[in-house]
Motif scaffolding. Structure first.
Motif, PDB file in Angstrom:
ATOM      1  N   UNK A 289     -20.936  -1.534 -29.441  1.00 41.81           N
ATOM      2  CA  UNK A 289     -22.069  -2.358 -29.852  1.00 41.81           C
ATOM      3  C   UNK A 289     -21.981  -3.785 -29.340  1.00 41.81           C
ATOM      4  N   UNK A 290     -21.425  -3.967 -28.141  1.00 45.56           N
ATOM      5  CA  UNK A 290     -21.257  -5.312 -27.589  1.00 45.56           C
ATOM      6  C   UNK A 290     -22.615  -5.935 -27.303  1.00 45.56           C
ATOM      7  N   UNK A 291     -22.792  -7.174 -27.695  1.00 50.49           N
ATOM      8  CA  UNK A 291     -24.014  -7.927 -27.386  1.00 50.49           C
ATOM      9  C   UNK A 291     -23.652  -9.101 -26.490  1.00 50.49           C
ATOM     10  N   UNK A 292     -24.512  -9.359 -25.520  1.00 47.80           N
ATOM     11  CA  UNK A 292     -24.238 -10.385 -24.532  1.00 47.80           C
ATOM     12  C   UNK A 292     -23.944 -11.747 -25.136  1.00 47.80           C
ATOM     13  N   UNK A 293     -24.633 -12.082 -26.208  1.00 48.89           N
ATOM     14  CA  UNK A 293     -24.469 -13.408 -26.819  1.00 48.89           C
ATOM     15  C   UNK A 293     -23.080 -13.605 -27.415  1.00 48.89           C
ATOM     16  N   UNK A 294     -22.365 -12.504 -27.656  1.00 48.49           N
ATOM     17  CA  UNK A 294     -21.039 -12.589 -28.260  1.00 48.49           C
ATOM     18  C   UNK A 294     -19.914 -12.609 -27.230  1.00 48.49           C
ATOM     19  N   UNK A 295     -20.248 -12.387 -25.953  1.00 53.32           N
ATOM     20  CA  UNK A 295     -19.215 -12.267 -24.919  1.00 53.32           C
ATOM     21  C   UNK A 295     -18.654 -13.643 -24.567  1.00 53.32           C
ATOM     22  N   UNK A 296     -17.338 -13.739 -24.583  1.00 54.13           N
ATOM     23  CA  UNK A 296     -16.669 -14.989 -24.241  1.00 54.13           C
ATOM     24  C   UNK A 296     -16.062 -14.948 -22.841  1.00 54.13           C
ATOM     25  N   UNK A 297     -15.545 -13.790 -22.443  1.00 50.67           N
ATOM     26  CA  UNK A 297     -14.910 -13.676 -21.130  1.00 50.67           C
ATOM     27  C   UNK A 297     -14.885 -12.222 -20.686  1.00 50.67           C
ATOM     28  N   UNK A 298     -14.894 -12.041 -19.370  1.00 52.25           N
ATOM     29  CA  UNK A 298     -14.814 -10.708 -18.770  1.00 52.25           C
ATOM     30  C   UNK A 298     -13.786 -10.771 -17.651  1.00 52.25           C
ATOM     31  N   UNK A 299     -12.906  -9.793 -17.606  1.00 48.41           N
ATOM     32  CA  UNK A 299     -11.934  -9.693 -16.522  1.00 48.41           C
ATOM     33  C   UNK A 299     -12.038  -8.301 -15.910  1.00 48.41           C
ATOM     34  N   UNK A 300     -12.132  -8.235 -14.582  1.00 50.64           N
ATOM     35  CA  UNK A 300     -12.281  -6.953 -13.897  1.00 50.64           C
ATOM     36  C   UNK A 300     -11.238  -6.872 -12.786  1.00 50.64           C
ATOM     37  N   UNK A 301     -10.403  -5.838 -12.870  1.00 47.64           N
ATOM     38  CA  UNK A 301      -9.352  -5.653 -11.882  1.00 47.64           C
ATOM     39  C   UNK A 301      -9.765  -4.686 -10.791  1.00 47.64           C
ATOM     40  N   UNK A 302      -9.537  -5.085  -9.553  1.00 48.35           N
ATOM     41  CA  UNK A 302      -9.854  -4.269  -8.383  1.00 48.35           C
ATOM     42  C   UNK A 302      -8.571  -3.957  -7.612  1.00 48.35           C
ATOM     43  N   UNK A 303      -8.303  -2.701  -7.306  1.00 53.13           N
ATOM     44  CA  UNK A 303      -7.197  -2.409  -6.394  1.00 53.13           C
ATOM     45  C   UNK A 303      -7.550  -2.865  -4.979  1.00 53.13           C
ATOM     46  N   UNK A 304      -6.577  -2.964  -4.080  1.00 48.14           N
ATOM     47  CA  UNK A 304      -6.825  -3.518  -2.740  1.00 48.14           C
ATOM     48  C   UNK A 304      -7.972  -2.817  -2.007  1.00 48.14           C
ATOM     49  N   UNK A 305      -8.877  -3.620  -1.455  1.00 47.84           N
ATOM     50  CA  UNK A 305      -9.972  -3.101  -0.642  1.00 47.84           C
ATOM     51  C   UNK A 305     -11.211  -2.695  -1.396  1.00 47.84           C
ATOM     52  N   UNK A 306     -11.120  -2.588  -2.723  1.00 46.12           N
ATOM     53  CA  UNK A 306     -12.255  -2.041  -3.467  1.00 46.12           C
ATOM     54  C   UNK A 306     -13.325  -3.072  -3.799  1.00 46.12           C
ATOM     55  N   UNK A 307     -13.087  -4.337  -3.482  1.00 50.19           N
ATOM     56  CA  UNK A 307     -14.137  -5.339  -3.665  1.00 50.19           C
ATOM     57  C   UNK A 307     -14.432  -6.090  -2.371  1.00 50.19           C
ATOM     58  N   UNK A 308     -14.048  -5.502  -1.238  1.00 51.78           N
ATOM     59  CA  UNK A 308     -14.259  -6.168   0.052  1.00 51.78           C
ATOM     60  C   UNK A 308     -15.717  -6.530   0.270  1.00 51.78           C
ATOM     61  N   UNK A 309     -16.619  -5.642  -0.125  1.00 54.40           N
ATOM     62  CA  UNK A 309     -18.044  -5.875   0.116  1.00 54.40           C
ATOM     63  C   UNK A 309     -18.674  -6.840  -0.882  1.00 54.40           C
ATOM     64  N   UNK A 310     -17.968  -7.172  -1.942  1.00 57.56           N
ATOM     65  CA  UNK A 310     -18.523  -8.073  -2.969  1.00 57.56           C
ATOM     66  C   UNK A 310     -18.262  -9.516  -2.543  1.00 57.56           C
ATOM     67  N   UNK A 311     -19.012  -9.959  -1.560  1.00 58.37           N
ATOM     68  CA  UNK A 311     -18.706 -11.199  -0.849  1.00 58.37           C
ATOM     69  C   UNK A 311     -19.213 -12.451  -1.561  1.00 58.37           C
ATOM     70  N   UNK A 312     -19.989 -12.291  -2.653  1.00 55.72           N
ATOM     71  CA  UNK A 312     -20.573 -13.461  -3.320  1.00 55.72           C
ATOM     72  C   UNK A 312     -20.031 -13.592  -4.751  1.00 55.72           C
TER      73      UNK A 312
END
Length: 468
Positions: A289-312
């Protein structure tokens, strides 16, 4: 010669020898691509591409989808290829390291419509094209993409060339020349992700494939061993992890790329490297039941190469937002969903989104190997005022591991195509696409992509449709 063996497979394989599950996969790829291309035709990049190609006044051979216009095979492949990749909503193939259908489908349907190919032969051509693109993608290695090449275009041009060559009746020698011509046109840089030039890559590859085939058929020459020797395509475009190609030739159709690793279909119109995280976040929202207004931080882990295209990391436009986990995660948490209208400039510039984006952090998971949007996992942590939630998502949504069923496939098509063809027109096109293997003339499918009424103000229609 390796190039000749590849060409022999592409030309000599009979449609009757292609397994039914491969042909079914090819049909699903057409359905998905035609849907996302139709809605892509009313995106701004589609509008510009249409005006450019329509202004050329080319011979009316092949339909420009979603319009009453037609042009040459090559230019139709170009503009329809741009449409197919405009929203980044098109399918993905892990071996090819990119989007296979946005080059193969526009090129083959343009050719099939011109020469009156049957639906069965069109599906066979797609299967062959994907087989070529997938095996070449394995051979060129992961380093090709990591270096900055956009494999959708650099691999897609070869798959599309092989597919179109079948439809236009080339022999093995002519296809070898066409592959050489295609190699000198293979291009596309990751640096251009988040701009209109990314979908241009797809259209360019589709057009180059048609051009290469037509020129080779007319007697134009190129090196006929483009995949052979110390100066081969692999040595020129690959890095240290190039895979020997000869053993891969023995694996052509064993298994078929269309079923193993299979085609992955996007549920959301953004870079596939975002999708595992979107799937995880939506599951966490539902479970906790997560609501955006309550979110304080987000952490997302990517193994090598899996975010190469996420250039921005700090996107300013809707296009840039498609290649930013920072934006995608913030939007997912605030809106509880992701859709076509998520990726507009206005949505990216929302104050609440800008604020939450600053608290979305990506990090590298220290693990051996090289991964991608379709291969690997994401570790997702959401910290809220009410608690902290974690999960690891190993599956890519829409992949064979987390598949889209037929009902979801049809729903996606109707939502996309209906914005251009209307509900009745979209359902008619879907019916023909589902049964395309039975079509005596694939031109019937192309004609079904024409709206029943002329869209006089395409830009205004686009605004209305995308706001739907």
């Amino acid at each position: 010669m390796l190039t000749q063996r590849l060409a022999q497979f592409a030309i000599d394989t009979k449609a009757a020898d292609i397994p039914s599950d491969v042909m079914d996969a090819a049909r699903d790829a057409f359905i998905d691509t035609l849907g996302v291309a139709l809605v892509g035709s009313i995106d701004e990049v589609g509008e510009i591409a249409f005006r450019y190609v329509n202004g050329l006044g080319g011979r009316r051979e092949s339909t420009i989808w979603g319009t009453h216009a037609a042009t040459t095979m090559a230019e139709a492949a170009f503009v329809n290829g741009i449409y197919g990749h405009a929203l980044d909503f098109d399918d993905v193939h892990t071996n090819m390291h990119g989007h296979p259908s946005t080059t193969i489908v526009p090129a083959t349907l343009a050719a099939a419509e011109t020469v009156g190919t049957s639906g069965k032969d069109l599906l066979a051509a797609y299967a062959i094209g994907l087989e070529v693109g997938g095996k070449l993608g394995v051979a060129v290695g992961n380093g090709h993409y990591q270096r900055g090449w956009h494999a959708t275009a650099t691999m897609g041009v070869f798959g599309s060339t092989a597919a179109v060559a079948r439809l236009l009746g080339l022999n093995v020698s002519q296809l070898c020349h066409a592959l050489g011509l295609a190699a000198s046109q293979a291009s596309g840089m990751l640096k251009n992700f988040g701009t209109m030039t990314k979908p241009f890559h797809a259209g360019h590859a589709a057009r180059c494939a048609v051009q290469a085939v037509l020129l080779a058929k007319a007697g134009f020459t190129a090196d006929t061993g483009i995949f052979d020797g110390d100066d081969s395509f692999f040595r020129t475009y690959g890095e240290a992890d190039v895979v020997p190609f000869e053993p891969l030739l023995d694996q052509l159709g064993k298994p078929w790329e269309a079923v193993s690793p299979g085609i992955s279909y996007k549920r959301w119109p953004c870079c596939y490297c975002n999708h595992r995280s979107i799937g995880a976040l939506l599951a966490m929202i539902k479970e906790h039941g997560i609501q955006g207004k309550d979110v304080q931080a987000v952490e997302i882990g990517f193994p090598p190469g899996s975010d190469t295209a996420l250039v921005h990391k700090n996107p300013q436009t809707g296009l840039e937002g498609k290649f930013s986990i920072e934006y995608v995660a913030a939007a997912t948490l605030l809106d509880g969903k992701v859709g076509i209208d998520t990726f507009t400039d206005v949505m990216v510039q929302r104050p609440d989104v800008r604020a939450l984006m600053k608290n979305v952090k990506r990090y590298r998971v220290q693990i051996e190997g090289m991964y991608s949007g379709g291969v690997g996992f994401n570790d997702v942590l959401v910290r809220t005022t009410k608690g902290e939630y974690k999960m690891r998502e190993n599956r890519a949504p829409g992949s064979p591991a987390w598949p889209m069923n037929a009902a979801e496939r049809d729903e996606k098509f109707l939502d996309c195509a209906g914005r251009v063809l209307g509900d009745i027109g979209a359902r008619r096109a879907l019916g023909l696409a589902v049964d395309m293997g039975k079509l005596a003339n694939a031109a019937d499918l192309a004609k079904a992509l024409v709206p029943t009424e002329t869209i006089a103000q395409r830009g205004r229609a686009a605004d209305a449709a995308l706001a739907k």
